[in-house]
Structure formats: structure tokens, C-alpha cells
Scaffold this motif. Structure first.
Motif, PDB file in Angstrom:
ATOM      1  N   GLU A 148     -15.350  -8.519  -0.494  1.00  0.00           N
ATOM      2  CA  GLU A 148     -15.343  -7.236   0.209  1.00  0.00           C
ATOM      3  C   GLU A 148     -14.608  -7.341   1.540  1.00  0.00           C
ATOM      4  O   GLU A 148     -13.859  -6.434   1.921  1.00  0.00           O
ATOM      5  CB  GLU A 148     -16.773  -6.753   0.435  1.00  0.00           C
ATOM      6  N   THR A 149     -14.826  -8.437   2.252  1.00  0.00           N
ATOM      7  CA  THR A 149     -14.174  -8.619   3.546  1.00  0.00           C
ATOM      8  C   THR A 149     -12.658  -8.695   3.377  1.00  0.00           C
ATOM      9  O   THR A 149     -11.902  -8.063   4.124  1.00  0.00           O
ATOM     10  CB  THR A 149     -14.687  -9.890   4.242  1.00  0.00           C
ATOM     11  N   HIS A 150     -12.187  -9.470   2.402  1.00  0.00           N
ATOM     12  CA  HIS A 150     -10.750  -9.575   2.171  1.00  0.00           C
ATOM     13  C   HIS A 150     -10.153  -8.205   1.834  1.00  0.00           C
ATOM     14  O   HIS A 150      -9.107  -7.815   2.368  1.00  0.00           O
ATOM     15  CB  HIS A 150     -10.469 -10.550   1.032  1.00  0.00           C
ATOM     16  N   LEU A 151     -10.805  -7.458   0.945  1.00  0.00           N
ATOM     17  CA  LEU A 151     -10.286  -6.146   0.552  1.00  0.00           C
ATOM     18  C   LEU A 151     -10.316  -5.171   1.725  1.00  0.00           C
ATOM     19  O   LEU A 151      -9.396  -4.360   1.897  1.00  0.00           O
ATOM     20  CB  LEU A 151     -11.094  -5.602  -0.626  1.00  0.00           C
ATOM     21  N   MET A 152     -11.379  -5.244   2.536  1.00  0.00           N
ATOM     22  CA  MET A 152     -11.482  -4.372   3.698  1.00  0.00           C
ATOM     23  C   MET A 152     -10.345  -4.648   4.675  1.00  0.00           C
ATOM     24  O   MET A 152      -9.701  -3.725   5.202  1.00  0.00           O
ATOM     25  CB  MET A 152     -12.841  -4.607   4.373  1.00  0.00           C
ATOM     26  N   ARG A 153     -10.056  -5.926   4.909  1.00  0.00           N
ATOM     27  CA  ARG A 153      -8.988  -6.289   5.842  1.00  0.00           C
ATOM     28  C   ARG A 153      -7.618  -5.876   5.311  1.00  0.00           C
ATOM     29  O   ARG A 153      -6.743  -5.462   6.079  1.00  0.00           O
ATOM     30  CB  ARG A 153      -9.011  -7.800   6.099  1.00  0.00           C
ATOM     31  N   ILE A 154      -7.416  -5.986   4.007  1.00  0.00           N
ATOM     32  CA  ILE A 154      -6.144  -5.547   3.427  1.00  0.00           C
ATOM     33  C   ILE A 154      -5.966  -4.053   3.656  1.00  0.00           C
ATOM     34  O   ILE A 154      -4.890  -3.585   4.047  1.00  0.00           O
ATOM     35  CB  ILE A 154      -6.099  -5.880   1.923  1.00  0.00           C
ATOM     36  N   ALA A 155      -7.023  -3.284   3.414  1.00  0.00           N
ATOM     37  CA  ALA A 155      -6.949  -1.830   3.615  1.00  0.00           C
ATOM     38  C   ALA A 155      -6.678  -1.497   5.080  1.00  0.00           C
ATOM     39  O   ALA A 155      -5.858  -0.622   5.391  1.00  0.00           O
ATOM     40  CB  ALA A 155      -8.248  -1.175   3.148  1.00  0.00           C
ATOM     41  N   GLN A 156      -7.358  -2.173   5.999  1.00  0.00           N
ATOM     42  CA  GLN A 156      -7.153  -1.915   7.422  1.00  0.00           C
ATOM     43  C   GLN A 156      -5.708  -2.197   7.839  1.00  0.00           C
ATOM     44  O   GLN A 156      -5.095  -1.424   8.570  1.00  0.00           O
ATOM     45  CB  GLN A 156      -8.111  -2.772   8.255  1.00  0.00           C
ATOM     46  N   GLU A 157      -5.163  -3.319   7.374  1.00  0.00           N
ATOM     47  CA  GLU A 157      -3.790  -3.679   7.735  1.00  0.00           C
ATOM     48  C   GLU A 157      -2.793  -2.697   7.131  1.00  0.00           C
ATOM     49  O   GLU A 157      -1.811  -2.306   7.780  1.00  0.00           O
ATOM     50  CB  GLU A 157      -3.488  -5.105   7.249  1.00  0.00           C
ATOM     51  N   ALA A 158      -3.034  -2.270   5.893  1.00  0.00           N
ATOM     52  CA  ALA A 158      -2.134  -1.307   5.247  1.00  0.00           C
ATOM     53  C   ALA A 158      -2.143   0.029   5.985  1.00  0.00           C
ATOM     54  O   ALA A 158      -1.090   0.656   6.177  1.00  0.00           O
ATOM     55  CB  ALA A 158      -2.544  -1.114   3.794  1.00  0.00           C
ATOM     56  N   VAL A 159      -3.327   0.462   6.420  1.00  0.00           N
ATOM     57  CA  VAL A 159      -3.430   1.714   7.178  1.00  0.00           C
ATOM     58  C   VAL A 159      -2.712   1.583   8.517  1.00  0.00           C
ATOM     59  O   VAL A 159      -1.985   2.479   8.945  1.00  0.00           O
ATOM     60  CB  VAL A 159      -4.910   2.096   7.372  1.00  0.00           C
ATOM     61  N   ARG A 160      -2.897   0.451   9.175  1.00  0.00           N
ATOM     62  CA  ARG A 160      -2.222   0.231  10.462  1.00  0.00           C
ATOM     63  C   ARG A 160      -0.703   0.303  10.282  1.00  0.00           C
ATOM     64  O   ARG A 160       0.009   0.931  11.075  1.00  0.00           O
ATOM     65  CB  ARG A 160      -2.614  -1.134  11.030  1.00  0.00           C
ATOM     66  N   ASN A 161      -0.191  -0.329   9.215  1.00  0.00           N
ATOM     67  CA  ASN A 161       1.248  -0.308   8.967  1.00  0.00           C
ATOM     68  C   ASN A 161       1.749   1.101   8.671  1.00  0.00           C
ATOM     69  O   ASN A 161       2.878   1.458   9.021  1.00  0.00           O
ATOM     70  CB  ASN A 161       1.597  -1.236   7.797  1.00  0.00           C
ATOM     71  N   ALA A 162       0.909   1.899   7.997  1.00  0.00           N
ATOM     72  CA  ALA A 162       1.317   3.265   7.654  1.00  0.00           C
ATOM     73  C   ALA A 162       1.624   4.078   8.900  1.00  0.00           C
ATOM     74  O   ALA A 162       2.537   4.926   8.900  1.00  0.00           O
ATOM     75  CB  ALA A 162       0.221   3.958   6.843  1.00  0.00           C
ATOM     76  N   PHE A 163       0.898   3.814   9.986  1.00  0.00           N
ATOM     77  CA  PHE A 163       1.137   4.534  11.238  1.00  0.00           C
ATOM     78  C   PHE A 163       2.155   3.813  12.123  1.00  0.00           C
ATOM     79  O   PHE A 163       3.005   4.453  12.740  1.00  0.00           O
ATOM     80  CB  PHE A 163      -0.174   4.736  11.992  1.00  0.00           C
ATOM     81  N   ALA A 164       2.074   2.486  12.169  1.00  0.00           N
ATOM     82  CA  ALA A 164       2.963   1.725  13.053  1.00  0.00           C
ATOM     83  C   ALA A 164       4.409   1.781  12.582  1.00  0.00           C
ATOM     84  O   ALA A 164       5.344   1.855  13.395  1.00  0.00           O
ATOM     85  CB  ALA A 164       2.493   0.274  13.139  1.00  0.00           C
ATOM     86  N   HIS A 165       4.632   1.734  11.276  1.00  0.00           N
ATOM     87  CA  HIS A 165       5.988   1.682  10.742  1.00  0.00           C
ATOM     88  C   HIS A 165       6.370   2.934   9.954  1.00  0.00           C
ATOM     89  O   HIS A 165       7.521   3.355   9.973  1.00  0.00           O
ATOM     90  CB  HIS A 165       6.146   0.462   9.822  1.00  0.00           C
ATOM     91  N   GLY A 166       5.400   3.505   9.237  1.00  0.00           N
ATOM     92  CA  GLY A 166       5.717   4.596   8.334  1.00  0.00           C
ATOM     93  C   GLY A 166       5.616   5.977   8.922  1.00  0.00           C
ATOM     94  O   GLY A 166       6.125   6.940   8.352  1.00  0.00           O
TER      95      GLY A 166
END
Length: 254
Positions: A148-166
Motif C-alpha cells: 500500500e505504501t509503495h502504491l500510495m507513493r507512486i500515486a503521489q509522485e504521479a499527481v505531483r508530476n501532473a501539476f509540475a510538468h503537465g
């Protein structure tokens, strides 16, 4: 020199064994990197909560006292201004707490991954003032805490990238079950990650890949033809369940 010659001989005589040893070292290093990153995030979250939140709460108390004093002295204009400052400070405290939850393993203690992702989606709507949906397949329940922790961190990083880069204004988060595997996908409608973005944010992407491999799965990050980015993590549910804690719920396999 003799030590180096013996080492080189062992490499020549046992190439497969040496390769296995190197792979093991690489996996150990990846796990150590993830553990350090998680500890740093948890530490920063505690510092934000215990430091900044406490300081803001103290200022709110002083502002409330000032509001009452001004009102008692029949100064409605300044009292209203002071009251507005208190309101904004309280809102800031709420946003800092949302950030704290985002840095920590949010929702995992009380409600598992589903609750954590729901909190993440709610924080996106509140902090970024944009839309974010979550679709959850109940057959993916009962994962180990590590998974759960690994999946949660992947989701958090993907969301951050969506705003930072996308520069996205809508994000879809989905967890679904198919043929014995789990799939976490984060899709946004932004401009998509360019190769430049990938090189500048290499550590974040590498960390997501480490986490996917730790689950026994794989990660795909691609720019969509019609715009936006798709981050998809496929993971075997049985391995995710068995990791550090055994099978949690046979019903998760349908």
C-alpha cells in the motif's frame, strides 16, 4: 593485488553467480533509497505539523484576542479585518495539514490504500482547485502495508508530476483488478511529460520504478496522443499480499 586477482577469477569462473550477486546488491540499494526517502518525508511532515502548524495556531489565538478587543472598543472596521485575518490563518492551517497528510502515508493506518487515495484526490481538489476522480475496485483490498505504501507513493509522485510538468486541470486515479493482477493508473489531461521533463525529474521517475519493482510489478509512463500523461503500475496481487505479512484476504483474487 592477490585479492583483486581472486575476485577477478571468481567473476570469470562464476559469471552467473557474480551477476546474481550484483542484482542482489542493486535491489538492496534500491530498497535502501526508498526507505530513506520515506523516512525523510515522514520527518518533514512531522516538522510541518509540530512547527509551522503550531506557530500558525498561536497566531490565530492572538488574532482572535485582538478581534475581541477591537470589538469591545467599538471598532467594527478593524475588528472585521482582524477576524478576516484569523479566518485566512485557519484556512492556511488546513492547507498545511493537507500537505502533511500528503507527505506522510496518508490514510493507510485507518482505512488502507482506498482511504489514502480518496484523501489524495480530496487534497488535489482542495489545494490545486482542480478536479480529481477516484475509481476503486474492491477486489484489490487487503494488500500488505508495504505494498500500500509503495502504491500510495507512486500515486503521489504521479499527481505531483501532473501539476509540475503537465499543467493538468483534471486527474483520474484508478485501481482495478484483472486476471489476478492489480493495476494503478493515474491519467491527466495536461500537456504531457516531454523528454526534457523526464530528464529533469529523473529521480522521481526512477523512484516510482523502484517501487513498482519492489511489488514485483512494472511501471509505464507515457505521453498520450491527445495530450496528457498516463502512469500505470501493474502488480501481481498475490505477491503484493504476501510481501511482509502473508495473505491478507483471499477474496481479493475474485
Amino acid at each position: 593485488m592477490a585479492y583483486l586477482m581472486n575476485w577477478w577469477s571468481s567473476m570469470l569462473l562464476n559469471p552467473s553467480e557474480a551477476t546474481d550477486r550484483n542484482v542482489g546488491r542493486e535491489e538492496s540499494l534500491e530498497r535502501e533509497i526508498l526507505e530513506i526517502a520515506d523516512r525523510e518525508k515522514e520527518l518533514f511532515a512531522r516538522e510541518l505539523h509540530d512547527g509551522l502548524c503550531s506557530s500558525l495556531a498561536g497566531i490565530v489565538a492572538l488574532g482572535s484576542a485582538l478581534t475581541r478587543t477591537l470589538a469591545a472598543n467599538e471598532q467594527p472596521g478593524p475588528a472585521a479585518a482582524a477576524n478576516e485575518i484569523v479566518r485566512l490563518l485557519k484556512e492556511a492551517i488546513g492547507e498545511v495539514r493537507d500537505l502533511v497528510h500528503g507527505l506522510s502515508a496518508i490514510g493507510l493506518n485507518s482505512g488502507g490504500l482506498a482511504n489514502g487515495l480518496e484523501t489524495l484526490a480530496r487534497n488535489v481538489r482542495h489545494i490545486y482547485r482542480t478536479s480529481c476522480s477516484l475509481a476503486w475496485d474492491g477486489r484489490c483490498a487487503g494488500l500488505s502495508r508495504e505494498a500500500e505504501t509503495h502504491l500510495m507513493r507512486i500515486a503521489q509522485e504521479a499527481v505531483r508530476n501532473a501539476f509540475a510538468h503537465g499543467r493538468a486541470d483534471h486527474i483520474d486515479i484508478c485501481v482495478e483488478y484483472h486476471d489476478g493482477s492489480g493495476f494503478l493508473t493515474i491519467r491527466d489531461n495536461g500537456v504531457g511529460m516531454s523528454e526534457d521533463d523526464r530528464s529533469h525529474d529523473g529521480m522521481g521517475l526512477h523512484t516510482m520504478e523502484y517501487r513498482a519493482r519492489a511489488l514485483g510489478g512494472s511501471l509505464t509512463v507515457k505521453r498520450l496522443p491527445r495530450g496528457g500523461t498516463l502512469v500505470a503500475c501493474a502488480f501481481p496481487l498475490r505477491q503484493a499480499h504476501d510481501a511482509h505479512g502473508g495473505l491478507a484476504d483471499d477474496r481479493a483474487y475474485g
